[in-house]
Design an enzyme around this catalytic site. Structure first.
Site, mmCIF file in Angstrom:
data_model
loop_
_atom_site.group_PDB
_atom_site.id
_atom_site.type_symbol
_atom_site.label_atom_id
_atom_site.label_comp_id
_atom_site.label_asym_id
_atom_site.label_seq_id
_atom_site.Cartn_x
_atom_site.Cartn_y
_atom_site.Cartn_z
ATOM 1 N N ARG A 34 53.309 42.556 32.104
ATOM 2 C CA ARG A 34 52.771 41.694 31.067
ATOM 3 C C ARG A 34 52.919 42.342 29.683
ATOM 4 O O ARG A 34 53.300 41.690 28.705
ATOM 5 C CB ARG A 34 51.309 41.381 31.378
ATOM 6 N N LEU B 93 47.199 44.046 42.748
ATOM 7 C CA LEU B 93 47.783 43.049 41.864
ATOM 8 C C LEU B 93 46.676 42.532 40.955
ATOM 9 O O LEU B 93 45.523 42.427 41.383
ATOM 10 C CB LEU B 93 48.366 41.875 42.658
ATOM 11 N N ASP B 94 47.022 42.198 39.716
ATOM 12 C CA ASP B 94 46.033 41.591 38.821
ATOM 13 C C ASP B 94 45.467 40.324 39.469
ATOM 14 O O ASP B 94 46.142 39.666 40.253
ATOM 15 C CB ASP B 94 46.683 41.187 37.489
ATOM 16 N N ARG B 95 44.239 39.988 39.118
ATOM 17 C CA ARG B 95 43.612 38.771 39.640
ATOM 18 C C ARG B 95 44.507 37.545 39.429
ATOM 19 O O ARG B 95 44.678 36.714 40.315
ATOM 20 C CB ARG B 95 42.263 38.528 38.946
ATOM 21 N N ASN C 131 48.893 46.156 34.313
ATOM 22 C CA ASN C 131 49.437 45.147 33.377
ATOM 23 C C ASN C 131 50.844 45.478 32.871
ATOM 24 O O ASN C 131 51.275 44.973 31.834
ATOM 25 C CB ASN C 131 48.515 44.969 32.164
#
Length: 309
Positions: free
Chosen positions: A246, A146-148, A243
């Site tokens: 997003r 998962l993205d930060r 991403n």
């Protein structure tokens, strides 16, 4: 005597207290029935409590699955050090663990895996330190990330074979993977699908409606609520690119709230409004359907409460 014994001369000899009660497996059995047979008189409720309290280990790995298949030669251990296997961390919560994998919920702000610049403040490092308390050679293996800035559910493998099984068969094993997000503006559709080709440009990911050599990516979305100039959206990933959500939300003209990189200029929550709330998959070894779900984050709900002037 529990901590002391006597040698042939009769003098007491100091002994280390046993850390585990150990049972050797001599024939195939499920963990629950094995423990009930070995621990005569113990109830099913008590066995489930031992599993829930994470004090049952199989070959030095914590096991919480009651129907875990045991094979001859395995070793089942009941820990006498109840606090040793507790896990507490402000950024990470263990939802499930067995000999093969760990499912966790991470908070926003924590990297999933180590990078050249950050090796210690990551979920991977935190879990490595934890499993090494069980056995110094233990470690976790990255399956997905998962993205930060994204919070939510993810999993790690506890051995390379399980890691490869999960990675190589991801689309067959993972049945459902969903996110919830708050995006800018009122979504035009109640549901829809975004398809594009994504290319990682290091600092950002670009999206193309036609094949430009990028990776084909698909996101399904469903609008849950519109309020206060925002939309609460549930997203289901058919592919899992960097991403992806997003970029796809930006391409619809509704960037994720708090996502400055992809076109959002406001940050009312002080974080990226993206949370991985559901993960359903078939266990890579037992084949059992595993389902994990967390509630929508409270700040997301609060932002969507209608404000009357």
């Amino acid at each position: 005597m529990s901590r002391r014994d006597r040698n042939t001369s009769g003098r007491p000899v100091a002994r280390a207290a046993a850390k585990y009660t150990v049972y050797n497996v001599t024939e195939p059995a499920e963990l629950m029935e094995f423990l009930m047979k070995k621990m005569a008189g113990i109830s099913r409720t008590r066995v489930k409590a031992l599993l829930t309290n994470r004090v049952v280990l199989v070959d030095n790995n914590i096991q919480t699955l009651y129907n875990y298949p045991l094979k001859p030669g395995m070793k089942v251990q009941i820990s006498r050090e109840k606090n040793k296997h507790e896990f507490r961390h402000p950024m990470l919560k263990i939802l499930y663990e067995d000999a093969y994998l760990i499912v966790v919920e991470k908070k926003e702000g924590l990297l999933s895996v180590a990078t050249d610049h950050q090796k210690e403040k990551t979920a991977q490092h935190i879990l490595n330190e934890y499993v090494k308390r069980q056995h110094r050679n233990n470690r976790v293996f990255v399956v997905h990330r998962l993205d930060r800035e994204t919070s939510g559910i993810m999993m790690y493998a506890k051995d390379e074979k399980t890691q490869h099984t999960l990675r190589d068969n991801w689309h067959d094993i993972v049945r459902d993977r969903r996110y919830v997000s708050i995006v800018m503006g009122d979504m035009e559709k109640d549901q829809g699908t975004v398809e594009s080709w994504l290319t990682d440009r290091k600092l950002y990911v670009s999206s193309s409606p036609v094949d430009d050599g990028g990776k084909y990516s698909v996101t399904h979305y469903r609008t849950i609520k519109r309020a206060n100039g925002y939309s609460l959206v549930e997203l289901q990933l058919e592919t899992g690119r960097k991403n992806q959500i997003r970029v796809h939300m930006q391409s619809l003209g509704h960037p994720v709230v708090g996502d400055e990189r992809y076109g959002c200029e406001v940050n009312p929550l002080g974080r990226l409004a993206l949370h991985a709330f559901k993960l359903c998959f078939y266990h890579p070894v037992t084949g059992e359907l595993m389902e994990f779900e967390t509630p929508y984050p409270t700040p997301f709900k609060n932002l969507m409460l209608r404000k009357y002037r």
